[in-house]
Design an enzyme around this catalytic site. Sequence first.
Site, short mmCIF file in Angstrom:
data_model
loop_
_atom_site.label_atom_id
_atom_site.label_comp_id
_atom_site.label_asym_id
_atom_site.label_seq_id
_atom_site.Cartn_x
_atom_site.Cartn_y
_atom_site.Cartn_z
N ASN A 86 0.86 -1.18 0.00
CA ASN A 86 0.00 0.00 0.00
C ASN A 86 0.90 1.24 0.00
O ASN A 86 1.89 1.30 0.73
CB ASN A 86 -0.88 0.00 1.25
CG ASN A 86 -1.87 -1.16 1.25
OD1 ASN A 86 -2.38 -1.55 0.21
ND2 ASN A 86 -2.11 -1.74 2.42
N GLN A 93 -2.18 3.12 2.92
CA GLN A 93 -1.00 2.95 3.78
C GLN A 93 -1.23 3.61 5.14
O GLN A 93 -1.62 4.78 5.20
CB GLN A 93 0.23 3.55 3.11
CG GLN A 93 1.52 3.25 3.87
CD GLN A 93 2.78 3.73 3.14
OE1 GLN A 93 2.69 4.39 2.09
NE2 GLN A 93 3.93 3.42 3.69
N HIS A 99 6.68 -1.57 3.60
CA HIS A 99 6.45 -2.96 3.97
C HIS A 99 5.67 -3.68 2.88
O HIS A 99 4.82 -3.09 2.22
CB HIS A 99 5.71 -3.08 5.31
CG HIS A 99 4.44 -2.28 5.39
ND1 HIS A 99 4.43 -0.92 5.63
CD2 HIS A 99 3.14 -2.63 5.25
CE1 HIS A 99 3.18 -0.49 5.64
NE2 HIS A 99 2.38 -1.51 5.41
N HIS A 101 3.10 -6.75 2.40
CA HIS A 101 2.21 -7.73 3.02
C HIS A 101 2.37 -9.04 2.27
O HIS A 101 2.27 -9.06 1.03
CB HIS A 101 0.75 -7.30 2.91
CG HIS A 101 0.40 -6.05 3.66
ND1 HIS A 101 -0.22 -6.06 4.88
CD2 HIS A 101 0.57 -4.74 3.33
CE1 HIS A 101 -0.42 -4.81 5.29
NE2 HIS A 101 0.04 -3.99 4.36
P1 5GP Z 1 -0.60 -0.64 5.80
O1 5GP Z 1 -2.05 -0.30 5.92
O2 5GP Z 1 0.27 0.52 6.24
O3 5GP Z 1 -0.22 -1.21 4.48
O4 5GP Z 1 -0.38 -1.84 6.82
C1 5GP Z 1 0.05 -1.69 8.13
C2 5GP Z 1 -0.11 -3.03 8.79
O5 5GP Z 1 0.61 -3.00 10.00
C3 5GP Z 1 -1.56 -3.37 9.14
O6 5GP Z 1 -1.92 -4.60 8.49
C4 5GP Z 1 -1.54 -3.50 10.66
O7 5GP Z 1 -2.37 -4.55 11.13
C5 5GP Z 1 -0.06 -3.74 10.96
N1 5GP Z 1 0.35 -3.25 12.25
C6 5GP Z 1 0.06 -2.03 12.79
N2 5GP Z 1 0.64 -1.91 14.00
C7 5GP Z 1 1.31 -3.07 14.22
C8 5GP Z 1 2.11 -3.54 15.32
O8 5GP Z 1 2.34 -2.86 16.33
N3 5GP Z 1 2.64 -4.78 15.20
C9 5GP Z 1 2.44 -5.57 14.10
N4 5GP Z 1 2.99 -6.77 14.11
N5 5GP Z 1 1.68 -5.15 13.06
C10 5GP Z 1 1.13 -3.92 13.12
#
Ligand code: 5GP
Length: 112
Positions: A86, A93, A99, A101
């Site tokens: 994302n 994001q 990162h 996924h």
């Molecule tokens: P994004 O939406 O930025 O692509 O994804 C961020 C991801 O980070 C989400 O799937 C969320 O569940 C994960 N996430 C957020 N905070 C933490 C955390 O403190 N530890 C872990 N292991 N994952 C996290």
Amino acid sequence: MKDCLFCKIAAGEIPADKIYEDEQVVVFRDINPKAEVHLLIIPREHLAGLNELESEHDALIAHIMRLIHPIAIDQGLESGYRTIINTGKDGGQEVFHLHIHLLGGRNLPGFG
Ligand code: 5GP
Ligand code: ZN
């Protein structure tokens, strides 16, 4: 980077269920899994997202991309998996440290 959640996870300052790490990369389980297997693959270096990539990161990105398959196999995902990056607010994001996924397991929903 100060105050970056994933930098703190990479540094071990915040706990995470890490399943792989090396000098450049850390892989850990997403805290809110959207599939049976839901991993996050991050560079140790703080990069906010895809938009911050420069040619100096080419070797790092190649390393990360080539790690995905062995990690997927290690997680039992021989029959397939999905990778998502994302980018930006409108891309969904939420954490601004690059990162990937890695999602897998039966019955991943389709897009749309
Ligand atoms: P994004 O939406 O930025 O692509 O994804 C961020 C991801 O980070 C989400 O799937 C969320 O569940 C994960 N996430 C957020 N905070 C933490 C955390 O403190 N530890 C872990 N292991 N994952 C996290
Ligand atoms: Zn960071």
